[in-house]
Design an enzyme around this catalytic site. Structure first.
Site, PDB file in Angstrom:
ATOM      1  N   HIS A  81      35.838  32.921  48.436  1.00 51.02           N
ATOM      2  CA  HIS A  81      36.582  31.669  48.452  1.00 51.02           C
ATOM      3  C   HIS A  81      35.926  30.619  49.349  1.00 51.02           C
ATOM      4  O   HIS A  81      36.348  29.455  49.351  1.00 51.02           O
ATOM      5  CB  HIS A  81      38.045  31.904  48.871  1.00 51.02           C
ATOM      6  CG  HIS A  81      38.258  32.123  50.327  1.00 51.02           C
ATOM      7  ND1 HIS A  81      38.348  33.385  50.899  1.00 51.02           N
ATOM      8  CD2 HIS A  81      38.429  31.247  51.350  1.00 51.02           C
ATOM      9  CE1 HIS A  81      38.575  33.260  52.194  1.00 51.02           C
ATOM     10  NE2 HIS A  81      38.629  31.982  52.502  1.00 51.02           N
ATOM     11  N   ASP A 130      37.184  39.313  47.128  1.00 54.10           N
ATOM     12  CA  ASP A 130      36.811  38.122  47.897  1.00 54.10           C
ATOM     13  C   ASP A 130      35.524  38.376  48.679  1.00 54.10           C
ATOM     14  O   ASP A 130      35.529  38.538  49.901  1.00 54.10           O
ATOM     15  CB  ASP A 130      37.954  37.751  48.838  1.00 54.10           C
ATOM     16  CG  ASP A 130      37.787  36.361  49.447  1.00 54.10           C
ATOM     17  OD1 ASP A 130      36.959  35.590  48.929  1.00 54.10           O
ATOM     18  OD2 ASP A 130      38.498  36.067  50.424  1.00 54.10           O
ATOM     19  N   SER A 219      37.303  32.503  57.952  1.00 53.89           N
ATOM     20  CA  SER A 219      37.052  33.142  56.657  1.00 53.89           C
ATOM     21  C   SER A 219      35.557  33.356  56.430  1.00 53.89           C
ATOM     22  O   SER A 219      34.738  32.497  56.752  1.00 53.89           O
ATOM     23  CB  SER A 219      37.609  32.276  55.525  1.00 53.89           C
ATOM     24  OG  SER A 219      39.007  32.289  55.517  1.00 53.89           O
TER      25      SER A 219
END
Length: 276
Positions: A81, A130, A219
């Site tokens: 992402h 992910d 992230s």
């Protein structure tokens, strides 16, 4: 034919392992820091200046968006992402975003951190996973400030009770951190993270603590742990920061890197032709 043979040699060389052990490392010169001073830091504090040379700032349109980890001289591992269709580059050797650190030699100083453009973006074909890889448009030279984290290529890395997570993300008060931060986390049963991931399988790790966590901006960064390998203490990557609660206190989901080792190796092998 000569070009093809050279490409094959490059792929083979990439996976040469340490002979003292039966398993192989993706990069031999991985997971160590300056003076080999590897040790856990205090929770939620500034990381050591030399302690995490594999940390990468993943940038979109020259603006930092996520974290990542250097795994070879050409590839950065991050979350899917975090990968954008827009122009992307990565920043290596970074520690303090507001006050960049110089490298000085014979009274000549230059910036320690530097940017490298991304020339290929690869995300896992299953959108539920992910995880993604960024290929830089040139190979980087390893140093005290730029060095890959360890990945095993043909064996389980082994379970550990606790991890470190690093990044420049926001803290629980929403404040952006300019120095690289580190927090100490523990693994929890996957059922505890059901709200973040409906698939309760080996593709992710549920981890957290009562007072520290990864947060917005972290992230794609590495969830890591120290283990002894080939007679040395090294840092191995176990996960990639994926999702968590908005308060940044408690639990978060991390893509299980060891579950995707074959996929990572396949991407690198299939794109070895562009190694410089």
């Amino acid at each position: 034919m000569r070009l093809v043979m050279c490409q094959l040699v490059l792929v083979v060389c990439l996976f040469i392992g340490i002979q003292e052990v039966s398993s192989l490392l993706l990069e031999n010169d991985c997971g160590t820091t300056k003076d080999n001073m590897i040790h856990p830091m205090i929770d939620g504090s500034d990381a050591g200046i030399f302690a995490h040379p594999w940390m990468v700032s993943v940038m979109v349109m020259n603006k930092s968006q996520c974290g990542g980890s250097l795994i070879t001289s050409r590839f950065v591992l991050t979350a899917a992402h975090c990968i954008s269709k827009d122009f992307m580059n990565v920043r290596l050797g970074e520690y303090d975003i507001q006050h960049p650190m110089p490298i000085c030699d014979n009274y000549v100083c230059k910036p320690r951190a530097f940017n490298v453009d991304v020339d290929m973006k690869i995300v896992h074909s299953d959108a539920r996973n992910d995880i993604g890889l960024l290929r830089m448009n040139k190979s980087v030279i390893f140093s005290d400030y730029v060095r890959p984290i360890c990945l095993l290529v043909d064996a389980p890395v082994g379970r550990v009770p606790a991890f470190n997570v690093t990044g420049w993300g926001r803290n629980s008060n929403g404040e952006q951190q300019h120095r690289l931060q580190i927090a100490h986390l523990y693994e929890f049963p996957k059922e505890r993270c059901r709200n973040f991931n409906q698939v309760l399988d080996a593709s992710y790790i549920c981890a957290g603590s009562s007072h520290d966590d990864s947060c917005e901006g972290d992230s794609g960064g590495p969830l890591s742990a120290i283990r002894r390998y080939g007679g040395r203490r090294r840092v191995f990557q176990y996960g990639v920061v994926s999702a968590g609660i908005r308060s940044c206190k408690g639990l978060a989901v991390y893509t299980n890197v060891t579950h995707f080792t074959d996929w990572i190796l396949g991407v690198i092998q299939n794109n070895a032709y562009a190694f410089a």
